[in-house]
Structures are given as structure tokens and as C-alpha cells.
Design a protein around this motif. Structure first.
Motif, PDB file in Angstrom:
ATOM      1  N   GLY A  54     -28.821   7.123  24.711  1.00  0.00           N
ATOM      2  CA  GLY A  54     -28.910   6.809  23.281  1.00  0.00           C
ATOM      3  C   GLY A  54     -28.860   8.098  22.480  1.00  0.00           C
ATOM      4  N   MET A  55     -28.438   7.982  21.204  1.00  0.00           N
ATOM      5  CA  MET A  55     -28.401   9.158  20.344  1.00  0.00           C
ATOM      6  C   MET A  55     -29.756   9.281  19.649  1.00  0.00           C
ATOM      7  SD  MET A  55     -25.390  10.249  20.984  1.00  0.00           S
ATOM      8  CE  MET A  55     -25.555  11.673  19.927  1.00  0.00           C
ATOM      9  N   ALA A 440     -21.420  10.971  40.939  1.00  0.00           N
ATOM     10  CA  ALA A 440     -21.489   9.540  40.655  1.00  0.00           C
ATOM     11  C   ALA A 440     -20.643   9.163  39.443  1.00  0.00           C
ATOM     12  CB  ALA A 440     -22.931   9.116  40.452  1.00  0.00           C
ATOM     13  N   ILE A 446     -20.557  15.146  27.217  1.00  0.00           N
ATOM     14  CA  ILE A 446     -20.783  13.890  26.502  1.00  0.00           C
ATOM     15  C   ILE A 446     -22.207  13.881  25.951  1.00  0.00           C
ATOM     16  CG2 ILE A 446     -19.045  12.543  27.729  1.00  0.00           C
ATOM     17  CD1 ILE A 446     -21.243  11.392  29.471  1.00  0.00           C
ATOM     18  N   PRO A 447     -22.390  13.390  24.720  1.00  0.00           N
ATOM     19  CA  PRO A 447     -23.705  13.426  24.083  1.00  0.00           C
ATOM     20  C   PRO A 447     -24.597  12.275  24.506  1.00  0.00           C
ATOM     21  CG  PRO A 447     -22.089  12.566  22.561  1.00  0.00           C
ATOM     22  CD  PRO A 447     -21.341  12.895  23.821  1.00  0.00           C
ATOM     23  N   ASP A 448     -24.047  11.323  25.215  1.00  0.00           N
ATOM     24  CA  ASP A 448     -24.801  10.129  25.583  1.00  0.00           C
ATOM     25  C   ASP A 448     -24.180   9.595  26.876  1.00  0.00           C
ATOM     26  OD1 ASP A 448     -26.550   8.067  25.525  1.00  0.00           O
ATOM     27  OD2 ASP A 448     -25.616   6.998  23.855  1.00  0.00           O
ATOM     28  N   LEU A 451     -26.655   4.045  31.734  1.00  0.00           N
ATOM     29  CA  LEU A 451     -28.040   3.992  32.191  1.00  0.00           C
ATOM     30  C   LEU A 451     -28.270   4.514  33.607  1.00  0.00           C
ATOM     31  CD1 LEU A 451     -29.036   0.576  30.606  1.00  0.00           C
ATOM     32  CD2 LEU A 451     -29.301   2.881  29.676  1.00  0.00           C
ATOM     33  N   GLN A 452     -27.255   4.423  34.479  1.00  0.00           N
ATOM     34  CA  GLN A 452     -27.554   4.823  35.857  1.00  0.00           C
ATOM     35  C   GLN A 452     -27.789   6.328  35.997  1.00  0.00           C
ATOM     36  OE1 GLN A 452     -24.358   3.890  35.008  1.00  0.00           O
ATOM     37  NE2 GLN A 452     -22.864   4.748  36.427  1.00  0.00           N
TER      38      GLN A 452
ATOM     39  N   GLY B  40     -21.994   4.449  40.752  1.00  0.00           N
ATOM     40  CA  GLY B  40     -22.073   3.130  40.154  1.00  0.00           C
ATOM     41  C   GLY B  40     -23.485   2.586  40.204  1.00  0.00           C
ATOM     42  N   GLU B  41     -24.161   2.792  41.357  1.00  0.00           N
ATOM     43  CA  GLU B  41     -25.544   2.339  41.450  1.00  0.00           C
ATOM     44  C   GLU B  41     -26.445   3.277  40.672  1.00  0.00           C
ATOM     45  OE1 GLU B  41     -26.402   2.371  45.625  1.00  0.00           O
ATOM     46  OE2 GLU B  41     -24.342   1.744  46.010  1.00  0.00           O
ATOM     47  N   LYS B  42     -27.618   2.776  40.369  1.00  0.00           N
ATOM     48  CA  LYS B  42     -28.583   3.611  39.660  1.00  0.00           C
ATOM     49  C   LYS B  42     -28.988   4.788  40.545  1.00  0.00           C
ATOM     50  CE  LYS B  42     -32.852   3.241  37.014  1.00  0.00           C
ATOM     51  NZ  LYS B  42     -32.383   4.194  36.007  1.00  0.00           N
ATOM     52  N   GLU B 173     -27.302  -0.378  19.790  1.00  0.00           N
ATOM     53  CA  GLU B 173     -27.787   0.067  21.100  1.00  0.00           C
ATOM     54  C   GLU B 173     -27.710   1.580  21.215  1.00  0.00           C
ATOM     55  OE1 GLU B 173     -26.251  -1.902  24.576  1.00  0.00           O
ATOM     56  OE2 GLU B 173     -26.344  -3.875  23.628  1.00  0.00           O
ATOM     57  N   ILE B 174     -26.628   2.145  20.675  1.00  0.00           N
ATOM     58  CA  ILE B 174     -26.457   3.593  20.761  1.00  0.00           C
ATOM     59  C   ILE B 174     -27.552   4.293  19.959  1.00  0.00           C
ATOM     60  CG2 ILE B 174     -24.919   5.511  20.155  1.00  0.00           C
ATOM     61  CD1 ILE B 174     -22.569   3.572  20.700  1.00  0.00           C
ATOM     62  N   TYR B 175     -27.879   3.736  18.787  1.00  0.00           N
ATOM     63  CA  TYR B 175     -28.891   4.388  17.944  1.00  0.00           C
ATOM     64  C   TYR B 175     -30.284   3.790  18.147  1.00  0.00           C
ATOM     65  CZ  TYR B 175     -25.387   7.378  16.024  1.00  0.00           C
ATOM     66  OH  TYR B 175     -24.434   8.351  15.910  1.00  0.00           O
ATOM     67  N   ASN B 176     -30.482   3.160  19.281  1.00  0.00           N
ATOM     68  CA  ASN B 176     -31.807   2.792  19.764  1.00  0.00           C
ATOM     69  C   ASN B 176     -32.559   1.776  18.913  1.00  0.00           C
ATOM     70  OD1 ASN B 176     -31.468   4.924  21.759  1.00  0.00           O
ATOM     71  ND2 ASN B 176     -31.894   6.310  20.066  1.00  0.00           N
ATOM     72  N   LYS B 180     -30.728  -1.524  25.447  1.00  0.00           N
ATOM     73  CA  LYS B 180     -29.409  -1.215  26.000  1.00  0.00           C
ATOM     74  C   LYS B 180     -29.087  -2.177  27.133  1.00  0.00           C
ATOM     75  CE  LYS B 180     -30.103   3.679  24.919  1.00  0.00           C
ATOM     76  NZ  LYS B 180     -30.202   3.363  23.521  1.00  0.00           N
ATOM     77  N   TYR B 184     -24.147  -0.370  29.320  1.00  0.00           N
ATOM     78  CA  TYR B 184     -24.216   0.491  28.147  1.00  0.00           C
ATOM     79  C   TYR B 184     -23.184   1.621  28.240  1.00  0.00           C
ATOM     80  CZ  TYR B 184     -26.240   3.876  24.885  1.00  0.00           C
ATOM     81  OH  TYR B 184     -26.431   4.777  23.870  1.00  0.00           O
ATOM     82  N   LEU B 185     -22.336   1.720  27.211  1.00  0.00           N
ATOM     83  CA  LEU B 185     -21.291   2.752  27.083  1.00  0.00           C
ATOM     84  C   LEU B 185     -20.149   2.616  28.087  1.00  0.00           C
ATOM     85  CD1 LEU B 185     -23.069   6.128  26.269  1.00  0.00           C
ATOM     86  CD2 LEU B 185     -22.218   4.395  24.711  1.00  0.00           C
ATOM     87  N   LEU B 186     -20.249   1.638  28.996  1.00  0.00           N
ATOM     88  CA  LEU B 186     -19.168   1.475  29.971  1.00  0.00           C
ATOM     89  C   LEU B 186     -18.526   0.099  29.810  1.00  0.00           C
ATOM     90  CD1 LEU B 186     -20.798   3.029  33.173  1.00  0.00           C
ATOM     91  CD2 LEU B 186     -19.167   4.086  31.614  1.00  0.00           C
ATOM     92  N   GLY B 255     -17.475  10.912  24.272  1.00  0.00           N
ATOM     93  CA  GLY B 255     -18.377  10.181  25.164  1.00  0.00           C
ATOM     94  C   GLY B 255     -18.336   8.673  24.950  1.00  0.00           C
ATOM     95  N   PHE B 256     -17.518   8.234  24.015  1.00  0.00           N
ATOM     96  CA  PHE B 256     -17.548   6.823  23.640  1.00  0.00           C
ATOM     97  C   PHE B 256     -16.181   6.158  23.773  1.00  0.00           C
ATOM     98  CE2 PHE B 256     -20.826   9.190  21.454  1.00  0.00           C
ATOM     99  CZ  PHE B 256     -21.968   8.464  21.762  1.00  0.00           C
TER     100      PHE B 256
END
Lengths: 526, 392
Positions: A54-55, A440, A446-448, A451-452, B40-42, B173-176, B180, B184-186, B255-256
Motif C-alpha cells: 500500500g502507499m 519469487a 516499485i513503490p508498492d 501481498l506475498q 507465487g506462494e506467500k 486498496e492502494i491507499y489503504n 487488500k 492485490y496489484l496483480l 509498479g502498477f
């Protein structure tokens, strides 16, 4: 100058007009430390933003300015000038010369640096912000798509280049002409050797960088199309030119570090360097290879397969002379009588971590595998192992090692060792997990992130904050030493240290070797 | 394991070597108790093996080199730490004074060189494999834009299919301000769809700055360079969803601009393609229609959020781009607004959307900009107006 021993001038003019290699060395060292803290501040902002997904703190555009300035300030402002400072202090004392060969040039090469970085930092307050295309500033992001600060940035790069070239000419002239009688090339300390080779690299490649930024200037302001396909140019041309400078640049940074380690490990092993000659040849081999491997930074740009193969094989070859160096240092330690004062600790830290950086470098050289590694955090981890644990650790070792000779006082050993252990652990907490997130699939810059990658990034950020804070301990230790350290009276501060710099009084007088020292012809090398 | 290996004898020696390494690997992996989780996995620790033969070769190559490095490292650091423990002054040792040994020096030059050769052989064969672009079953043109991807299916029969693929993660979601989601982002509004077991050749280029198209599980990374077309290819062996990101710094929203590739069965692919072609035909029909303000506003809002919001802000307040709210263009004469929307502004981040959006979407978004954010111009633009403007 003969018989009147004049001391330094008083006040500001001493520093502004000085032509004394020790004064200039001191200024370089303090300046580079200031830049280290500035570049470190940028790194802290980067790591704070990346603490969680998140930003949170900054906007993406500002984040890019931070990564760009962090790289530029660390490479051109912190690491390079720090080794020039070390060269200024040590080369004349190591070869028995009274000063650098070109003292006024020396003053000038230092004093154009602070304005250049002031200009660069000032772009943060410009409309459109500071340069944000990365420290590698690939066109056309850095040309057609850049903000107005790019012009100032180009000017800064020119000034830095001029400074580096003047500094290098000075080092070459000094080493070639001012060695004490009997100090043949193959007797010079390895630090002098590595710097001599580095200086040649600088003279060869800084003009190439100047060419690249001049072409950018033309594209931005004068309607040329060097890097634009629409006008018959090629954006990839920029990368070829940049890395033709950029790869030797990597060795410009690391070769003097090799030199430092080659001085310190024998001192605390109380045993001569295992293979002096092969160390010299290995350094020269690395320098030569550095000119023919540049496109390994560009495996994914779409080169023909023959090009990929050539650059892959050439790059893999670098492992050979680099291996020779590592094996030599370890064989030097073998059956020595080791002690572990702070400089030695930092050198051992260097050895372990630089070698890990070398291994990941070898992995990156394998072109097909690089299709997965390229531009990921794996690369970020790799070059921080080489730049921080390589160049910065060895520079830190150098400061602890020679500080008593410079100021005549001993630093606080406990604090030094604490600094080492915090740095060593925090460095690894910061950068080791970056190998994992890179493999991975986390891209760099990248700024964000998704989640993994969250846990490892948080770990990385915590490590970075601790590493950053531990440098303040270093600063405190150095200042405390200069102000109120325990005086040292021995000329030879460390019992195992070799070299002419340990034959002059402690602290080193303002002028040394006004009369060239006598060199024992039986002495193999220093 | 080395599907790409052409040289039988090398693969033999490699296997012997790998058996040796497997032993070292076994010892070392159990030590820290780390299972090498893939990408891919956490909290993944390692590169994903992926779903292509090339990816498999790259992964094997990566692991071989890794273990060679680990083995050398164990040896080198072992000697060093032995020295650190046993050769310390505090144990009362007298330092030896030996130095120089031509034999040793030759050995530690030649042995690493030989190890390098054993690495170079499989690396070369994998590289040649990656560079074999021939006999592709289909071609997709991938174009990088600041900050999205365009996919164009080339040489298919019937209506041509091309679309943009934008990040679909909401700003909240990006700005919380919102939780998320797991992708998220993918995640994107429209993924690239390709059939399984098919050699797909990608022609990669860019519209503005350099981007890089990277999907780790397909083992593809290729720079997208404006004015030049690069080639790469993949052949996915497994149906599934594979996610990647732009790998080359391309400006503010680098990044987006994620990449999502859906690998589907050949039947599903054919069905999907048919549907896309139908949609394309439908858009053609829509272009001839007249819409109400409400219809245009609803469609325009969606188009705005996908294409304009990143630079001009959620409330038209501006950012990288100028403010839309109260702007002289959005509240000025219609021709000027069409001009900027269709042809962009040269030398700035404002792109020419005439080639990116269809006439319906352009009409909708321009109408939206003129009537949202308090602009309230009351006028509306129909697809035919856009079409006519483009015709000059």
C-alpha cells in the motif's frame, strides 16, 4: 620548500585554498560521509514506504526520485569520493612522495564536487521534481519523458566527470613520477596498484558517460534523435553507451576496496600477502575484462544470440581473477597469527559478503537464468552485497585502520566492534531476504508490491533502519576519537602493519617525506 | 531434466555431477530446515519452476549454479573459519611466513575455469532454445504504454481482436482505505488469453518509454522498446492463471501495470476468441448509435477510471496531468477537447487516445469530463462526432 616547516593556514582559507594532500583527503572523506548520510536518508524513505504493502508515506513519482537520487548520491557522492579521499591521504605516504604530483588540480577536483551535489539535491525543490529515471537513467524516460531537472542533472554529471578525471590524472601522475627511489612498480603496496589501475579505468570511461549525457542534452534541447527511433535513433544505444561506462564503473568502485583489504588482512594475520604478483595481475585482468562485458546488464533488450553468448562467456570469466583474489586473502590468513580488531572484522565481513555477492554475480552472468533474475530484487540484493558489504565495509575498515595514524589517537575498540556486529547483522537482515523476493518475482524500483512479498519486505526495512542508525555510531566514534581519543605514540600503530606510511610520526605530520625515504632493496614489496 | 540439451555427452557428465551435487544439496537443505517454496506462494524463497519447458530448464540451471556456488562457498568459508578459530594469536600461534606458490596459483585459476565450462554448456543450450522463435502457432503483439499493456492477436481470421489490459486494483486498496484482496496489484480488467500446449510468439514493443514484459511462470521477460519489435515465445503446459509485472522502470506508475495471462484449453480459447470477435463487431454497431447523457456518463465514468484517473485524479483534481475540474479545455470549445483526447499533447505524458479507445468510449469519456467534477457543460459527444473529428 626546504627547511621551513610551515603548518597549515588558519580558518576557512586553509580548507578553501589548500594544496596539501592530507587536507584534501580529509575533505573528501568528510564530504563523502555527508553524502553517505544523505543517500542513506533517501534509502530510509524508500524502505519506510516499502515497510508495508500500500502507499503510505510518499507518492509513486517521489518514490522514483528517491531511488534515483539514492543511487546517484551513493555511487558518485559517497563511495567514489571516499576512495579518492583515501588515495589522497595514503598514496603519497605509501610511495614516499611529499604530496600529490598536481596539488592545485587536486584542490580543484575536490572543490567542484560540493556545488555539483548541491545542484543535484536542489532539483528536489524544482517543479516536476528531481530526476526520476533511476541512477541508470535509460532514455527515452530520461530524455523525452523527463522533467526539466534533467538539464541540471546533465550538468552535474559533467562536473562529477571532470572532477573524477582530474583526480585520476593526478593519481596516475603521482604514482608514475613521485615514487621514492627504489620503490619499483612491483614493490608498490597493493592499494597503490589497485588505485593506479582504477585511475586508468576512470580516465577511459568518464568521457564515455559525458558523451552519453551530452547526447541526452542534444535530444532534449536541440532536436536530435540519438535515442529516439522516430528520428532514426535507438533507445538501446543509450544502454550500450551507459554500460560501457557503467561496468568499468563497478570495478572503479571495488578495485580500491580490494586494495584496502589487501593491506589490512596481512597486517592482522601478521603474515605477508600470499601472492602479491598474482594479485596485481588479477587486478589488471579484472580491469581488462570490465571493458568487454557491459551488455550483461542488457540480456533482455533483444540482442542477437551471438551477442548474448559472447557477453555471457566474457562475464563468466571474471569469476577467475576474482576467485584468485579471494583465495589469496584466505591463504594469507591461513596459519597466520590472527587478531580481530575492528578493521580486521570489517575485512572478514567484506570477504564473506563480497564472496556471496560474487556468487550471485556469477548466477546473473548466466544469460538464460538472467531472463528470470533481470530487474528483480535479486539484482538489488546482488549489487548491495558488492557495493555495501564490498565497497562500504572495506572503506569503513580503512577508516578504523588508518585513523590512528591520521589523528594520532586510538578509536574506542568496543564501540568499533559493536559497530561492526550491528552493521553485519543488520546488513544481512536487510539484503538477504531481497534474494528471496527477487527470485519469487518482485521487480525492482516499485513503490508498492503484492501481498506475498510483505513479510520479507518488512524484515528488509527493519534491517535497513538498524543499519542506517548504526552508521551514526560510527560517526560518533570517529568524532570522539578525534576530539578525545587516547593518544597513540608508536609510528607503527598496528604491530603487523607494513608500509612507508607507518614509518612517519604519529599523528602524520602536515608534510611527510620532504626527503625521500631510503628503500631497502631487499624488501620484496610493501 | 534438460529437455533443451542437444549434446548427449555433456548431459551425461552433468548427471554425474548433479548426483554429487544432490548429495551436497541434501545435506545443506536440511541444515537450516528450509523447504524451498517456489514463487507465487506467500513468502516464497525461490524462483518458480513455471509451466513451460524453457522455465524448467532455466530453473534447473539456476539450481545447479546455486549449488555449485554453495559448495565452493562451503569450502572457501570452511577454510577461512578454520583459520579464524585455530590460527588466532590468542592461542599462541607463531605466524608462518610462507607466500607465493606457482602450483597453487595455477590450480586455483584452472579449476574454476573448468567449473565455468561445465556451467556454460547447459546455459548455452538453454539460451539457444529460448532464441528459437520458429514455427509459432500464433502471434500476439504486446505493446507497453505508460502504464498498461495492449494485446493484439495477429493474423487470426475474422474480426481483429485487440484490447488494453489495465490494473484493476481499486485506488482505495492502494491507499489503504479498503482491505487488500489476495491478488492485490496483480489483477487486470482484461487478461491476455492464450491456449495451452501452443507455441505463442510474442512481438514486444512500446508506445512511449521502455517497458519489460515479465511473467515468471512462463519464463518470459523481454524489453518493450519504442520503435523496435522484439521477439519471444512461450508454450504453456498447464492451464491456469499466471501473473507478472512490468520489469523496466517506466515512470510514475511502473509498479502498477501488471500482466495476467490466462492459459485455457484450446476449445475455451476458440470460444473466447469468437466472443471477442463478436464484441468487436458489436462496438462497430454501437458506433452508429446515439446515446443519452446518462448512458454516456455511466460508460464515461468507467472509461475515465481506467484510463484518466492515474494522472488526472479521482475527482479531476489533477496530479501528473492538469486538473479536469474547471479546466479551460473541458469547459471550453468542444473541438479543443476532442483534439487533446484523440491526438494527445506531444512531448508530455498526455497520450493520443484516438488509437487506444474506440469511438464509443472516447465519446463517453469526453462527455463525462465535460459534465462531471462540477464542469456541468450540458453538452454531449456522440461516437459519430468522434468519428467525424478523426476524419478531419
Amino acid at each position: 620548500m626546504g627547511d621551513h616547516h610551515h603548518g597549515p593556514a588558519k580558518g576557512l582559507s586553509r580548507w578553501l585554498f589548500t594544496t596539501n594532500h592530507k587536507d584534501i583527503g580529509t575533505m573528501y572523506l568528510w564530504f563523502s560521509f555527508a553524502m553517505f548520510l544523505l543517500g542513506g536518508t533517501f534509502a530510509m524513505i524508500i524502505r519506510a514506504e516499502l515497510f508495508q504493502p500500500g502507499m503510505q508515506l510518499v507518492e509513486p513519482a517521489f518514490f522514483n526520485q528517491m531511488t534515483t537520487l539514492h543511487g546517484l548520491v551513493m555511487v558518485f557522492g559517497a563511495i567514489m569520493p571516499s576512495f579518492v579521499g583515501l588515495a589522497n591521504w595514503l598514496i603519497p605516504m605509501m610511495i614516499g612522495a611529499p604530496d600529490m604530483a598536481l596539488p592545485r588540480l587536486n584542490n580543484w577536483s575536490f572543490w567542484i564536487l560540493p556545488p555539483a551535489f548541491l545542484l543535484l539535491a536542489s532539483t528536489l525543490f524544482m517543479e516536476g521534481g528531481a530526476p526520476a529515471a533511476g541512477w541508470t537513467f535509460y532514455a527515452p524516460l530520461s530524455t523525452t519523458y523527463a522533467g526539466p531537472s534533467v538539464t541540471i542533472f546533465i550538468f552535474c554529471i559533467h562536473i562529477l566527470g571532470v572532477s573524477s578525471i582530474m583526480g585520476s590524472i593526478n593519481i596516475i601522475a603521482t604514482v608514475m613520477n613521485m615514487r621514492a627511489p627504489g620503490m619499483s612498480y612491483m614493490k608498490m603496496p597493493l592499494f597503490v596498484w589497485t588505485w593506479l589501475i582504477t585511475a586508468f579505468l576512470l580516465v577511459a570511461v568518464m568521457p564515455v558517460l559525458a558523451g552519453a549525457v551530452t547526447m541526452m542534452l542534444m535530444d532534449v534541447h536541440f532536436g536530435t534523435s540519438f535515442f529516439s527511433a522516430a528520428g532514426g535513433g535507438d533507445p538501446v544505444l543509450f544502454q550500450h553507451i551507459f554500460w560501457f561506462f557503467g561496468h568499468p564503473e563497478v570495478y572503479i568502485i571495488i578495485l580500491p576496496a580490494f586494495g584496502v583489504v589487501s593491506q589490512i588482512i596481512p597486517a592482522f594475520s601478521r603474515k605477508p600477502l600470499f601472492g602479491y604478483d598474482s594479485m596485481v595481475y588479477a587486478t589488471a585482468a579484472i580491469a581488462f575484462l570490465s571493458f568487454i562485458v557491459w551488455a550483461h546488464h542488457m540480456y533482455t533488450v533483444g540482442m542477437p544470440v551471438a551477442g548474448e553468448l559472447f557477453f555471457m562467456y566474457a562475464t563468466m570469466l571474471i569469476a577467475v581473477p576474482t576467485g584468485v583474489k579471494v583465495f589469496n586473502w584466505i591463504t594469507t590468513m591461513w596459519r597466520g597469527a590472527l587478531t580481530f580488531e575492528t578493521p580486521m572484522l570489517f575485512c572478514i565481513g567484506f570477504l564473506v559478503l563480497f564472496t556471496i555477492g560474487g556468487f550471485t554475480g556469477l548466477m546473473l552472468s548466466i544469460a538464460p537464468a538472467d531472463f528470470q533474475y533481470h530487474d528483480s530484487y535479486f539484482v538489488v540484493a546482488h549489487f548491495h552485497y558488492v557495493m555495501v558489504a564490498g565497497a562500504v565495509f572495506s572503506m569503513t575498515a580503512a577508516v578504523y585502520f588508518w585513523l590512528p595514524k591520521w589523528c594520532g589517537k586510538m578509536y574506542n575498540e568496543t564501540m568499533g566492534k559493536t559497530h561492526f556486529w550491528i552493521s553485519f547483522i543488520a546488513f544481512n537482515v536487510t539484503f538477504f531476504p531481497q534474494h528471496f523476493v527477487g527470485l519469487a518475482g518482485m521487480p525492482r524500483r516499485i513503490p508498492d508490491y503484492s501481498l506475498q512479498f510483505a513479510d520479507f519486505n518488512m524484515m528488509s526495512s527493519i534491517g535497513a533502519f538498524v543499519y542506517g542508525a548504526s552508521q551514526l555510531l560510527f560517526l560518533y566514534n570517529v568524532i570522539a576519537t578525534i576530539v578525545a581519543g587516547k593518544p597513540v605514540s608508536d609510528d607503527k600503530v598496528w604491530d603487523g602493519a607494513e608500509g612507508l606510511e607507518w614509518t612517519v610520526a604519529t599523528p602524520a605530520p602536515y608534510h611527510t617525506f620532504e626527503v625521500p625515504p631510503k628503500i631497502d632493496p631487499a624488501h620484496a614489496h610493501f | 531434466m534438460f529437455s533443451g540439451l542437444e549434446l548427449e555427452n555433456y548431459s551425461m557428465s552433468l548427471n554425474t555431477f548433479k548426483r554429487l551435487l544432490a548429495f551436497a544439496a541434501g545435506v545443506l537443505v536440511t541444515l537450516p530446515g528450509l523447504a524451498l517454496a517456489a514463487g507465487g506462494e506467500k513468502n516464497a524463497l525461490n524462483m518458480p519452476v513455471g509451466v513451460t519447458d524453457v522455465g524448467r530448464s532455466i530453473f534447473d540451471l539456476h539450481m545447479i549454479i546455486l549449488w555449485i556456488c554453495v559448495a565452493i562457498g562451503a569450502l572457501v568459508f570452511g577454510v577461512m573459519f578454520y583459520s579464524i578459530i585455530y590460527h588466532r594469536k590468542s592461542r599462541g600461534v607463531k605466524p608462518a611466513q610462507f607466500h607465493e606458490s606457482t602450483k597453487v596459483e595455477i590450480a586455483w585459476t584452472v579449476v574454476p575455469f573448468l567449473i565455468l565450462i561445465t556451467m556454460a554448456v547447459p546455459a548455452t543450450s538453454t539460451l539457444l532454445d529460448i532464441y528459437d522463435f520458429d514455427d509459432a502457432d500464433m502471434d500476439v503483439l504486446v505493446t507497453g504504454y505508460q502504464w498498461k499493456w495492449k494485446y493484439e492477436y495477429l493474423a487470426e481470421d475474422g474480426e481483429s481482436v485487440a484490447f488494453f489490459s489495465n490494473l484493476s486494483t481499486p485506488q482505495a486498496e492502494i491507499y489503504n482505505t479498503d482491505g487488500k484482496n489476495e491478488n492485490y496489484l496483480l489483477e487486470v480488467d482484461e487478461p491476455l488469453v492464450i491456449p495451452v500446449d501452443t507455441k505463442v510468439r510474442f512481438l514486444v514493443t512500446a508506445n512511449d518509454v521502455i517497458h519489460s514484459w515479465w511473467v515468471p511462470e512462463l519464463a518470459v521477460k523481454k524489453d518493450a522498446i519504442p520503435g523496435f519489435i522484439n521477439e519471444t515465445w512461450t508454450r504453456a503446459n498447464e492451464i491456469g492463471t499466471y501473473r507478472g509485472q512490468c520489469a523496466e522502470l517506466c515512470g510514475k506508475d511502473h509498479g502498477f501495470m501488471p500482466i495476467v495471462v490466462e492459459v485455457v484449453s484450446k476449445e475455451d480459447y476458440a470460444a473466447w476468441l469468437g466472443e471477442k470477435q463478436e464484441q468487436a463487431a458489436k462496438v462497430k454497431e454501437l458506433m452508429a448509435q446515439t446515446f443519452s447523457l446518462e448512458e454516456l456518463m455511466a460508460r464515461g465514468k468507467a472509461v475515465y477510471e481506467r484510463n484518466c484517473l492515474a494522472c488526472h485524479g479521482a475527482r479531476g483534481e489533477g496530479g501528473v496531468g492538469t486538473a479536469i475540474a474547471g479546466s479551460p479545455i473541458a469547459t471550453g470549445e468542444l473541438g479543443g477537447h476532442l483534439e487533446i483526447g484523440i491526438n494527445g499533447v506531444a512531448g508530455t505524458a498526455m497520450q493520443a487516445f484516438g488509437g487506444q479507445l474506440n469511438d464509443v468510449d472516447l465519446a463517453a469519456v469526453i462527455t463525462y469530463q465535460r459534465n462531471a467534477f462540477g464542469n456541468n457543460m450540458g453538452d454531449l459527444v456522440q461516437p459519430i462526432d468522434v468519428f467525424n473529428y478523426k476524419q478531419g
